[in-house]
Write a protein that holds these residues in place. Sequence first.
Motif, PDB file in Angstrom:
ATOM      1  N   ILE A 729     -69.015  39.556 -95.107  1.00  0.00           N
ATOM      2  CA  ILE A 729     -69.966  40.380 -95.864  1.00  0.00           C
ATOM      3  C   ILE A 729     -71.283  39.628 -96.049  1.00  0.00           C
ATOM      4  O   ILE A 729     -72.378  40.204 -95.909  1.00  0.00           O
ATOM      5  N   GLN A 730     -71.209  38.309 -96.344  1.00  0.00           N
ATOM      6  CA  GLN A 730     -72.438  37.532 -96.513  1.00  0.00           C
ATOM      7  C   GLN A 730     -73.232  37.466 -95.206  1.00  0.00           C
ATOM      8  O   GLN A 730     -74.466  37.578 -95.205  1.00  0.00           O
ATOM      9  N   LEU A 731     -72.545  37.264 -94.060  1.00  0.00           N
ATOM     10  CA  LEU A 731     -73.247  37.229 -92.781  1.00  0.00           C
ATOM     11  C   LEU A 731     -73.889  38.577 -92.477  1.00  0.00           C
ATOM     12  O   LEU A 731     -75.017  38.649 -91.964  1.00  0.00           O
ATOM     13  N   THR A 732     -73.161  39.649 -92.797  1.00  0.00           N
ATOM     14  CA  THR A 732     -73.700  40.983 -92.537  1.00  0.00           C
ATOM     15  C   THR A 732     -74.927  41.251 -93.409  1.00  0.00           C
ATOM     16  O   THR A 732     -75.910  41.878 -92.966  1.00  0.00           O
ATOM     17  N   SER A 733     -74.900  40.788 -94.655  1.00  0.00           N
ATOM     18  CA  SER A 733     -76.046  41.017 -95.548  1.00  0.00           C
ATOM     19  C   SER A 733     -77.302  40.316 -95.042  1.00  0.00           C
ATOM     20  O   SER A 733     -78.430  40.772 -95.296  1.00  0.00           O
ATOM     21  N   HIS A 734     -77.166  39.225 -94.311  1.00  0.00           N
ATOM     22  CA  HIS A 734     -78.319  38.543 -93.733  1.00  0.00           C
ATOM     23  C   HIS A 734     -78.849  39.285 -92.518  1.00  0.00           C
ATOM     24  O   HIS A 734     -80.047  39.222 -92.224  1.00  0.00           O
ATOM     25  N   ALA A 735     -78.004  40.007 -91.813  1.00  0.00           N
ATOM     26  CA  ALA A 735     -78.439  40.696 -90.598  1.00  0.00           C
ATOM     27  C   ALA A 735     -79.076  42.039 -90.898  1.00  0.00           C
ATOM     28  O   ALA A 735     -79.928  42.517 -90.128  1.00  0.00           O
ATOM     29  N   PHE A 736     -78.686  42.698 -92.013  1.00  0.00           N
ATOM     30  CA  PHE A 736     -79.185  44.036 -92.340  1.00  0.00           C
ATOM     31  C   PHE A 736     -80.078  43.961 -93.575  1.00  0.00           C
ATOM     32  O   PHE A 736     -79.952  43.054 -94.414  1.00  0.00           O
ATOM     33  N   ASP A 737     -80.951  44.964 -93.673  1.00  0.00           N
ATOM     34  CA  ASP A 737     -81.840  45.041 -94.843  1.00  0.00           C
ATOM     35  C   ASP A 737     -81.122  45.638 -96.037  1.00  0.00           C
ATOM     36  O   ASP A 737     -81.500  45.364 -97.187  1.00  0.00           O
ATOM     37  N   ARG A 738     -80.124  46.460 -95.812  1.00  0.00           N
ATOM     38  CA  ARG A 738     -79.392  47.064 -96.916  1.00  0.00           C
ATOM     39  C   ARG A 738     -77.934  47.222 -96.488  1.00  0.00           C
ATOM     40  O   ARG A 738     -77.632  47.666 -95.385  1.00  0.00           O
ATOM     41  N   ILE A 739     -77.055  46.857 -97.419  1.00  0.00           N
ATOM     42  CA  ILE A 739     -75.615  47.069 -97.240  1.00  0.00           C
ATOM     43  C   ILE A 739     -75.099  47.670 -98.530  1.00  0.00           C
ATOM     44  O   ILE A 739     -75.356  47.145 -99.618  1.00  0.00           O
ATOM     45  N   ARG A 740     -74.400  48.802 -98.432  1.00  0.00           N
ATOM     46  CA  ARG A 740     -73.963  49.511 -99.618  1.00  0.00           C
ATOM     47  C   ARG A 740     -72.553  50.061 -99.362  1.00  0.00           C
ATOM     48  O   ARG A 740     -72.305  50.696 -98.340  1.00  0.00           O
ATOM     49  N   TYR A 741     -71.654  49.763-100.335  1.00  0.00           N
ATOM     50  CA  TYR A 741     -70.303  50.327-100.287  1.00  0.00           C
ATOM     51  C   TYR A 741     -70.289  51.601-101.104  1.00  0.00           C
ATOM     52  O   TYR A 741     -70.875  51.665-102.196  1.00  0.00           O
ATOM     53  N   LEU A 742     -69.589  52.596-100.616  1.00  0.00           N
ATOM     54  CA  LEU A 742     -69.532  53.896-101.248  1.00  0.00           C
ATOM     55  C   LEU A 742     -68.100  54.216-101.647  1.00  0.00           C
ATOM     56  O   LEU A 742     -67.143  53.771-100.994  1.00  0.00           O
ATOM     57  N   GLY A 743     -67.981  55.063-102.679  1.00  0.00           N
ATOM     58  CA  GLY A 743     -66.659  55.492-103.126  1.00  0.00           C
ATOM     59  C   GLY A 743     -65.843  54.314-103.603  1.00  0.00           C
ATOM     60  O   GLY A 743     -66.308  53.451-104.343  1.00  0.00           O
ATOM     61  N   ASN A 744     -64.581  54.251-103.151  1.00  0.00           N
ATOM     62  CA  ASN A 744     -63.666  53.170-103.551  1.00  0.00           C
ATOM     63  C   ASN A 744     -63.765  51.957-102.631  1.00  0.00           C
ATOM     64  O   ASN A 744     -62.909  51.080-102.654  1.00  0.00           O
ATOM     65  N   GLY A 745     -64.798  51.919-101.779  1.00  0.00           N
ATOM     66  CA  GLY A 745     -65.022  50.771-100.922  1.00  0.00           C
ATOM     67  C   GLY A 745     -64.552  50.965 -99.496  1.00  0.00           C
ATOM     68  O   GLY A 745     -64.665  50.035 -98.687  1.00  0.00           O
ATOM     69  N   ASN A 746     -64.041  52.159 -99.162  1.00  0.00           N
ATOM     70  CA  ASN A 746     -63.575  52.378 -97.790  1.00  0.00           C
ATOM     71  C   ASN A 746     -64.680  52.925 -96.898  1.00  0.00           C
ATOM     72  O   ASN A 746     -64.423  53.277 -95.752  1.00  0.00           O
TER      73      ASN A 746
END
Length: 760
Positions: A729-746
Motif C-alpha cells: 500500500i505504501q509503494l502504491t501511494s507513492h506511484a499514484f496521486d490518490r488512493i482511496r478504499y471504498l465500502g468495507n475495503g474490498n
Amino acid sequence: MRAACFWFATGLSLSALCGLGAQPTTPLSIDLNAETACVRAWSPAAASEFALGAQADQLHSLQENPDWHCAPPSQSGSRRLRASDWPLAAPSSLAERLWPGKAAPQEMTAVLAYSLSAEQLQRGPWRLELQSISSQWIIYLNGRALHSCWPAEGIGPTAAYYARLCPKPVWKHRLSVAIPPDWQQVGRNLLVFRFRGDLRLLSTGLPEPGTHQLQAGGERDAELSLRFSFGLLMLFFFTGLFHVALFAMRRDEKASIYFGLFSIVLALYYFSRSIWREVFYAPLAITERVENGMLALLTPLIGIALELLIERRRISSVSRVGVIYFGLLAILMAVGPPHYAEFLIPLWQITAPLFIVYYIALLVQGAYRSARTPEGLSAQAALASPSLQLILGAAPLAAAGIVDIVAAGYYRDRLELTPYAMLLFLGVVSVILARRFVRAIEKVDLLNRQMNERMEDLNRVNRSLAESESRYRSMIEGASDIILSLDSNLCILDANRNLHRLLGISLQVARGRPLMDLVYLDRDEASGITSKQLLKEKLETCRQNRTPFWLKVRLLSHYTGEPRELHLRVDAAERNGEVELTCKLSSVVEDSLLRYFVSERQKYVLSNSMVSAEELSQRLVRNLEKYLEESHVVGVRFGLREMLVNAIEHGNLAISFDEKTRELTAGNYKKFIRARQQDDRYRQRRVVVHYSLNPLRVIFLIEDQGNGFDWRQRLQRSPDHDTPHGRGIQLTSHAFDRIRYLGNGNRVYLLKRLGRRRSL
C-alpha cells in the motif's frame, strides 16, 4: 577354414616328421616272471646277508630262509610282487589307509634272477621293461645301482647316464631303463629291487600283473614312440592355441575356448607322461600328479565343448556336476597324498565312461532334432547338422577311450587306441569350429557392408544437417533479438551473440546458468510472490503443456547494472526425449499506432491467478507510455500489480497478514496459495477491474469479493521492515496521486494525473 586346415596340417606334418628314420627291429625278450622271486622287509641284516645281489648263486639259499617269502613262477604274466600280499607290515584299516600316520616309511626288498647265454648277451643293447612299479625305489643289477627314483640316494655315473637317456615310463608306473653293455654276464644275473613306502598299501612294490621282462633290439621302436608322442603333443598344443585365439577374436564362440582348453590340457597330459619323463628326466612323483590332474579335467572340458557345439542354449546340470566332481578329483590327485591315487584312479575309470555315454546320447539327440522336419526325417538335414558330424568324430574317440580304460583297469593291457581316435576327433571339431567361425566372419562382412552403406547415408544426412545448421546459425546470429535455448531445468544451453551485445553477458558465462539469474529483482516488489517466481511458473507450465506464451520481462544489464525491459516469447519443443524451450527476447519499442491513441475505457474480470495479475498489470500500462516517462510507467505498473495481488490474496482468498507472514517465513507460501486457490470456498471468486485513461488522468477501480478489512487502521500503521511483506500500500501511494478504499475495503480507487502530453 584355411587357418584351421593350416594348423591341422602342421600338426600332422610334425607327427610324420617325428617318425622318419625309425626302422623297427625284431626284439628279443626274457620273461622275469619265469623264475621264482623272493621278497622280504628290508633290514641291515638282509643287506649284509645278501650284499644287494652281488652273488647270483645265493638265490637258492633265500628260498630256505624263513625271513624271505617266495613267489612262484608265472608263465601267463599274472604274477605281481605287492608288499600287501605278504605279512611284511601290520594290517591296516580303511581309515588308516586314507589318513596314514607320520611314521617313517618302511622298506621292502624283491629279488628276481634270469640267465643269459653268450649269443643273447651279444644281441644288446638291453632294456629292463617293467609293467608297473611304485613311486620310490632303487634297482640293483648284479650288485650295482642301475636306476633310482629315491631322492635320498643316488646312483653311479654310468647308470645315471643311461638312465637319463632311456627312462621310459609310458603308462602310470610302467618303466623302461637302458642297461649298460658291461653290467650283465653270461649265466645267472640278479635284479634286486629296494622299495620304500607304506607296506600296507596295494601300490607298494610291483603292484600290477603283466609283462616284466628284459628286451634287446627294440631301441628303434622306443625312438619311434618318442617321436610320435612329441608329434601328438605339438598337434594338441597348437590346436588348443588356435581355438583360444578364435575365442579371443569372437567372444560369443564359447565352444572354442572350452575345446581349446581341452586340447591344451590334453597336450599337458601327454607331455607329463612321456616327454617330461623321457627328455627332462622329471621325478616320477611329480609327473604322476600332473598326469592324473590333467586326465581328470579332460572329461568336463570336452563335454561342455560338445554341448555348446550342438548349440544348446545353456550348459546342462550334468555338466555342472561333472565340473565340480572331476575338478575335485583333479585337485585331490594333483595335490593330495600319493596313496589317494590308489582309490581315485579306479573311481575315475568307473565314472568317466558314464559321462562319455551321456554326451554321446546328447549328440544323437541333437542329430535327430536336426533331421526332423515338417515333412519327416531328412537325411540331408541330418548330414548338415553339427551333431552328426560330431558323432562321426566323438563316437570312435569315446569307444577308444572306454576300451583303453577297461583294458587298463581290468585286463592290464595297454592298447593305447585313444591317441589315434583323438586325431580324428580333433580334425572333425576343428573343421566344425572353423566353419562356424567362417560363417561368423561372413556375417560380420555383410554387417560391415551394410554399416558402410548406412554410414554413407548418415554422412549425407550429417552434411545436410550441417548445412541446415549453418543456415540456421546464420539466421540466428543475424537476428536483432536475443535468442536462447533452455533445458528441462530452465538453464541456458545456447544463445546468440546478441546476449552479449544487449546485456553484456558472454555465452561462456551464461551457458549452464539458470535463466532466473538474469531476471532483475526489484526491491520495490513487496508481494510474497515476485515477478521472477511468476515467470518461472509460466516457463514450467510451458514446458509441461507445450503451450507458448509471451511476457514483458526485465533483465539485468551487465553494462549499466540497471534493468532492461524486453518482450519475451517462449516456445517448447521435444529433442532427444527432453523438452527444450526456445526464448526470443525483443527490445520494447513504441507501438506505431500509439501516436493516434487518445483515450480508452475497459473492464476486466480476473480469476485468482497471480500470473493473470502480472499480465494484466503489463497490459493496463501499455498506453501510458504516450503520457508518462518510462520510469513513472514502471512505478504505476508495480503499484497496480500490488493492488491486484492484494485483491486476490487478502480479498478473494481471505489470507490474513499473520498467515502470510507465517507461510513466507516457513517457505511454504506457494503451496499455501495453491491450496487456497483450489478451495471450494474461494475458487469461484473473481477480481473486477475498471480502467479509464484520457490525456489528463488514468483511473483504476479494483474490486474483489472478499469480506474487506479495516483499511483506515492499515493506512495509519507504519510499515514493519522486519516482515517479508506489508509494504504494497505504501509503494502504491507513492506511484499514484490518490488512493482511496471504498465500502468495507474490498474496493480501491487509484488515480494518476498525467499532466502535459509527451511529444511522439
